[in-house]
Design a protein around this motif. Structure first.
Motif, mmCIF file in Angstrom:
data_model
loop_
_atom_site.group_PDB
_atom_site.id
_atom_site.type_symbol
_atom_site.label_atom_id
_atom_site.label_comp_id
_atom_site.label_asym_id
_atom_site.label_seq_id
_atom_site.Cartn_x
_atom_site.Cartn_y
_atom_site.Cartn_z
ATOM 1 N N ALA A 1 21.200 2.192 -5.586
ATOM 2 C CA ALA A 1 20.630 3.530 -5.820
ATOM 3 C C ALA A 1 21.692 4.502 -6.320
ATOM 4 C CB ALA A 1 19.987 4.050 -4.541
ATOM 5 N N PHE B 1 14.758 1.755 -5.535
ATOM 6 C CA PHE B 1 13.925 2.620 -6.359
ATOM 7 C C PHE B 1 13.019 3.516 -5.508
ATOM 8 C CE2 PHE B 1 15.128 -1.037 -8.837
ATOM 9 C CZ PHE B 1 15.563 -0.458 -10.015
ATOM 10 N N ALA C 1 9.576 4.609 -16.340
ATOM 11 C CA ALA C 1 9.919 3.650 -15.283
ATOM 12 C C ALA C 1 8.937 2.483 -15.324
ATOM 13 C CB ALA C 1 9.887 4.324 -13.913
ATOM 14 N N ILE D 1 8.937 -0.730 -12.866
ATOM 15 C CA ILE D 1 9.595 -1.404 -11.738
ATOM 16 C C ILE D 1 8.674 -2.470 -11.193
ATOM 17 C CG2 ILE D 1 10.794 -1.063 -9.559
ATOM 18 C CD1 ILE D 1 11.948 0.516 -11.924
ATOM 19 N N SER E 1 6.721 2.295 -6.968
ATOM 20 C CA SER E 1 7.900 2.858 -6.320
ATOM 21 C C SER E 1 7.904 4.370 -6.465
ATOM 22 C CB SER E 1 9.177 2.268 -6.928
ATOM 23 O OG SER E 1 9.283 2.648 -8.290
ATOM 24 N N ALA F 1 10.359 6.055 -7.662
ATOM 25 C CA ALA F 1 10.916 6.351 -8.990
ATOM 26 C C ALA F 1 9.825 6.395 -10.051
ATOM 27 C CB ALA F 1 11.975 5.312 -9.362
ATOM 28 N N GLU F 2 8.835 5.492 -9.962
ATOM 29 C CA GLU F 2 7.755 5.480 -10.940
ATOM 30 C C GLU F 2 6.849 6.692 -10.788
ATOM 31 O OE1 GLU F 2 6.488 1.025 -11.845
ATOM 32 O OE2 GLU F 2 6.767 1.348 -9.708
#
Length: 451
Positions: free
Chosen positions: A185, A219, A237, A239, A246, A248-249
């Motif tokens: 990360a 993530f 993103a 993933i 996630s 992050a997405e």
């Protein structure tokens, strides 16, 4: 002396009434709770319900998981298993014991990750980081993409394969980062910030292949989520698999179901570009045809004017005027049989000035001048149209990669068919190939200093 109030003044409750009051008090005060502990006394009678206790070193709580939810569990509960459960506190009135009515239960290891995921998701969602209004739109024309992923991962291979197939002219730069592990990360955050600050990229793609929840934990990091939200460069993103989602997405400006799907979203179709160029050429041809037609329309009146100034036409008009003058002269002669000498001299001069040879010479010069001017204007229009067409052709040819190869350049490719941009990527003895205008040639890298 007995100080107790009379029986008629006492608030006497039956045990069932007291249990009902206690149940209402428990259910109203606690609501839904999460509890983690060790299973004990697990039993599943013929009814299909599941009864057990959740305990730790100092206490235990009786629990019930009723059918059909007891049949939806993804694991087989046994004594000694560590689990995470969610339920509501209530009172089992027949025995006067409080218990938990469970509606969800999972193994504790995965449950801890999911609980942390849900808590972070709820906090970031409350701050508005998932809102569509906050997210940036992708550029209409993407020329340079930065891909943050593991260099040896299958995700990068899928992304590069799709991009090369759809739009080979697209510039793609791999920004290597670890995609799992305790340092992943922080490394992704550092690389993402550097790529954004460089201003080199139209879009940043953050991607990796599928894996377990533990593999994808990097993530779901809060610092990574906030870094994605703070970047000025749009972030896409992709993933894991389509079913994986996630943090992050959720924060990214665009989420793709898979790495290959992300490459499809970020690249133009090369065949569509070719069709667009063909349409542009068709418009150029149509514009030239319209210009040529307008030139002919302007030329027709000039031709009519030129025909009107033709020596034969001018001569005919001069002859007609001469006949008119002759008639006028005869008329005057008949009126004055003996005109004065001075008047005869003036008439003779006027007659000489109107002689056809002089008129024909002047008219011929005027016609010649008009014809030369018409040819000059027509040549200028056609020259400008031809120069414009030539310039458009050079522009169209300049964007073709084959034109670059025709000028003597070549493209070096490694054994995987990827382009080699830097000399540092070459090793002595390495087998490579060169793409030339008329084909490919196999090469071998020699050590420095050798001929």
């Amino acid at each position: 002396m007995n100080n107790s109030p009379p029986t008629s003044e006492r608030n006497i409750l039956a045990p069932s009434q007291l249990n009902t009051l206690a149940r209402d008090l428990l259910e109203g005060a606690f609501g839904m709770v999460w509890i983690e502990g060790e299973l004990g006394g697990v039993s599943r009678p013929a009814s299909g319900h599941l009864y057990f206790a959740l305990k730790d070193a100092r206490a235990q709580v009786r629990c019930a998981l009723f059918k059909p939810k007891s049949q939806w569990l993804k694991f087989r509960p046994v004594d000694g298993m560590q689990v995470l459960a969610r339920g509501r506190v209530t009172l089992y009135e027949p025995r006067g014991e409080y218990q938990l009515i469970i509606d969800h239960m999972e193994e504790a290891g995965e449950g801890a990750l999911r609980r942390a995921f849900e808590q972070l998701k709820a906090r970031l969602q409350a701050e508005g980081l998932f809102e569509a209004a906050r997210k940036r739109a992708l550029p209409a024309r993407i020329a340079h993409i930065g891909v943050l992923s593991s260099p040896g991962g299958a995700a990068v291979h899928d992304v590069l394969t799709v991009l090369r197939r759809r739009f080979p002219l697209l510039s793609v730069e791999l920004l290597p980062v670890p995609v799992q592990g305790p340092l992943a990360a922080s490394e992704i955050v550092r690389m993402l910030a550097r790529a954004d600050q460089s201003g080199r990229y139209d879009v940043l793609l953050l991607t990796r292949g599928g894996g377990s929840p533990e593999d994808l934990a990097a993530f779901n990091d809060e610092s990574l989520a906030r870094t994605i939200a703070a970047t000025q460069t749009p972030v896409v993103a992709a993933i894991g698999h389509e079913v994986d989602t996630s943090i992050a997405e959720l924060v990214a400006d665009l989420r793709a179901a898979t790495p290959s799907a992300a490459a499809e979203l970020l690249s133009r179709d090369g065949s569509e570009l070719e069709r667009s160029l063909q349409r542009q050429r068709g418009r150029i041809d149509s514009a030239f045809a319209r210009l040529r037609e307008r030139s002919w329309l302007r030329l027709d009146p000039l031709q009519h004017r030129l025909a009107a100034q033709h020596p034969a036409a001018r001569l005919a008009r001069g002859s007609e005027r001469l006949r008119a003058l002759q008639q006028r002269l005869l008329h005057r002669t008949s009126q004055a049989l003996q005109p004065p000498q001075a008047q005869l001299s003036r008439l003779a001069l006027r007659l000489a000035a109107q002689h056809p040879r002089l008129r024909i010479t002047a008219l011929h010069q005027a016609v010649t001048h008009a014809h030369q001017r018409q040819r000059s204007l027509t040549g200028q229009h056609l020259a400008r149209a031809a120069a414009r067409l030539t310039e458009l052709g050079r522009t169209l040819n300049a964007v073709s990669p084959l034109a670059t190869l025709q000028r003597g350049y070549s493209i070096l490719l490694d054994e995987h068919g990827r382009s080699i941009r830097h000399a540092s990527a070459l090793q002595p003895g390495q087998r490579i190939s060169a793409r030339l205008a008329d084909g490919r040639r196999r090469l071998r890298v020699e050590p420095e200093g050798e001929d």
